[in-house]
Design a protein around this motif. Structure first.
Motif, PDB file in Angstrom:
ATOM      1  N   ILE A 106       0.843  -1.196   0.000  1.00  0.00           N
ATOM      2  CA  ILE A 106       0.000   0.000   0.000  1.00  0.00           C
ATOM      3  C   ILE A 106       0.879   1.246   0.000  1.00  0.00           C
ATOM      4  O   ILE A 106       1.798   1.366   0.798  1.00  0.00           O
ATOM      5  N   GLY A 108       0.446   5.178   0.621  1.00  0.00           N
ATOM      6  CA  GLY A 108      -0.524   6.140   1.136  1.00  0.00           C
ATOM      7  C   GLY A 108      -1.647   5.442   1.872  1.00  0.00           C
ATOM      8  O   GLY A 108      -1.402   4.641   2.780  1.00  0.00           O
ATOM      9  N   SER A 109      -2.883   5.694   1.461  1.00  0.00           N
ATOM     10  CA  SER A 109      -4.040   5.034   2.073  1.00  0.00           C
ATOM     11  C   SER A 109      -5.008   4.600   0.984  1.00  0.00           C
ATOM     12  O   SER A 109      -4.994   5.144  -0.131  1.00  0.00           O
ATOM     13  N   GLY A 123      -8.621   7.951  -1.266  1.00  0.00           N
ATOM     14  CA  GLY A 123      -7.533   7.759  -0.327  1.00  0.00           C
ATOM     15  C   GLY A 123      -6.412   8.731  -0.647  1.00  0.00           C
ATOM     16  O   GLY A 123      -6.623   9.781  -1.259  1.00  0.00           O
ATOM     17  N   ARG A 124      -5.193   8.354  -0.261  1.00  0.00           N
ATOM     18  CA  ARG A 124      -4.013   9.151  -0.543  1.00  0.00           C
ATOM     19  C   ARG A 124      -2.992   8.299  -1.300  1.00  0.00           C
ATOM     20  O   ARG A 124      -2.939   7.092  -1.124  1.00  0.00           O
ATOM     21  N   GLY A 127      -2.422   3.914  -3.376  1.00  0.00           N
ATOM     22  CA  GLY A 127      -3.218   2.763  -2.973  1.00  0.00           C
ATOM     23  C   GLY A 127      -2.420   1.473  -3.101  1.00  0.00           C
ATOM     24  O   GLY A 127      -1.205   1.441  -2.871  1.00  0.00           O
ATOM     25  N   THR A 169      -7.947   2.515  -5.870  1.00  0.00           N
ATOM     26  CA  THR A 169      -7.501   2.790  -4.510  1.00  0.00           C
ATOM     27  C   THR A 169      -6.541   3.972  -4.500  1.00  0.00           C
ATOM     28  O   THR A 169      -5.987   4.346  -5.529  1.00  0.00           O
ATOM     29  N   GLY A 170      -6.336   4.551  -3.332  1.00  0.00           N
ATOM     30  CA  GLY A 170      -5.470   5.721  -3.235  1.00  0.00           C
ATOM     31  C   GLY A 170      -6.176   6.973  -3.737  1.00  0.00           C
ATOM     32  O   GLY A 170      -7.403   7.064  -3.736  1.00  0.00           O
TER      33      GLY A 170
END
Length: 219
Positions: A106, A108-109, A123-124, A127, A169-170
Motif C-alpha cells: 500500500i 498512502g491510504s 484515499g491518498r 493505494g 484505490t489511493g
C-alpha cells in the motif's frame, strides 16, 4: 583499640565505567556501519550506468486497445491507462517485462472506492501498488490496484504475468492504472514494444490509443 571510625556518610564505591563506554561506542559504530551498508545496498545499484532499455510492453492484455492519457499536474511521463471497451473494475494488470518484485503493498491510504461504491471517499497516494526491478536500473510501477497485489516482494515474474487487478484505490477518481517507467532515480518516457508513447509532459491534457502487444511467448 579503637574500632572502625565512621563519619555517617556512605562509602563511595568506585566503578569502572570505561568498559561500558567502550562497549557503547562499539555498538554505536556497528549500528552506523550497518546503516551505511543498508544505504549502499539501495543507492549504489542506482548509481551504476543504466543497461539497455528492456522491450517493455503495455501492462494490459494482448490485443486490447486502451486509452493512454495524462493531464496538467499529473507529472511528466506518468501514464494513466483506461480500457476503451468493457468493464474497467478488475481488469488484469500485467508485468510489462520480466523482473523481480521489489514492492507489493500500500502506498498512502486506500480510500473507499470499490465496484460497489465507485463514488466512495478517495484515499491518498497510489493505494495498492507494485514495483518491479528489471535489471540495469530499470523499474516499472503500477498504482491504484483494486485489491492486494497478486505477487509478493522477492518474487520473480515474467512478461505478461498478472500482478494485480485494475481498481481505484489511493488518490484516484475512477478505475484506471497509473503506470511509470524509471531508469535509475529518473522517470522517463514510456516505451511500448520499442516505440515511445509520446507522453512526455503534463503541461496539457494528452489522450491517445494503443493496442497491447503483451502477448504470450510463442514456443
Amino acid at each position: 583499640m579503637l574500632g572502625p571510625v565512621t563519619t555517617g556518610r556512605p562509602t563511595r564505591v568506585r566503578t569502572h565505567r570505561r568498559p561500558r563506554r567502550r562497549t557503547l561506542v562499539i555498538l554505536l559504530a556497528l549500528v552506523a556501519a550497518a546503516a551505511v551498508a543498508g544505504v549502499a545496498v539501495v543507492v549504489v545499484p542506482m548509481l551504476r550506468p543504466a543497461g539497455p532499455r528492456p522491450l517493455f510492453q503495455m501492462p494490459v492484455t494482448c490485443g486490447e486497445t486502451w486509452q493512454l492519457s495524462t493531464y496538467p499536474g499529473h507529472d511528466d511521463y506518468d501514464v494513466d491507462f483506461f480500457p476503451i471497451e468493457g468493464e474497467s473494475w478488475g481488469r488484469p494488470v500485467l508485468a510489462s517485462y520480466g523482473g523481480t518484485v521489489t514492492v507489493a503493498g500500500i502506498n498512502g491510504s486506500l480510500g473507499g472506492r470499490t465496484p460497489e461504491n465507485p463514488e466512495g471517499p478517495r484515499g491518498r497516494g497510489g493505494g495498492y501498488w507494485v514495483k518491479i526491478d528489471h535489471g540495469g536500473t530499470w523499474e516499472t510501477q503500477y498504482l491504484h490496484l483494486l485489491e492486494p497485489p497478486l505477487v509478493t516482494v522477492g518474487q520473480k515474474v515474467t512478461q505478461g504475468e498478472q500482478i494485480g487487478r485494475l481498481g481505484s484505490t489511493g488518490n484516484s477518481g475512477a478505475p484506471h492504472l497509473h503506470y511509470e517507467q524509471r531508469r535509475g532515480w529518473d522517470k522517463v518516457e514510456t516505451h511500448f514494444d520499442g516505440t515511445p508513447s509520446g507522453i512526455t509532459t503534463d503541461e496539457e491534457e494528452q489522450i491517445l490509443r494503443r493496442v497491447s502487444n503483451n502477448c504470450p511467448a510463442v514456443s
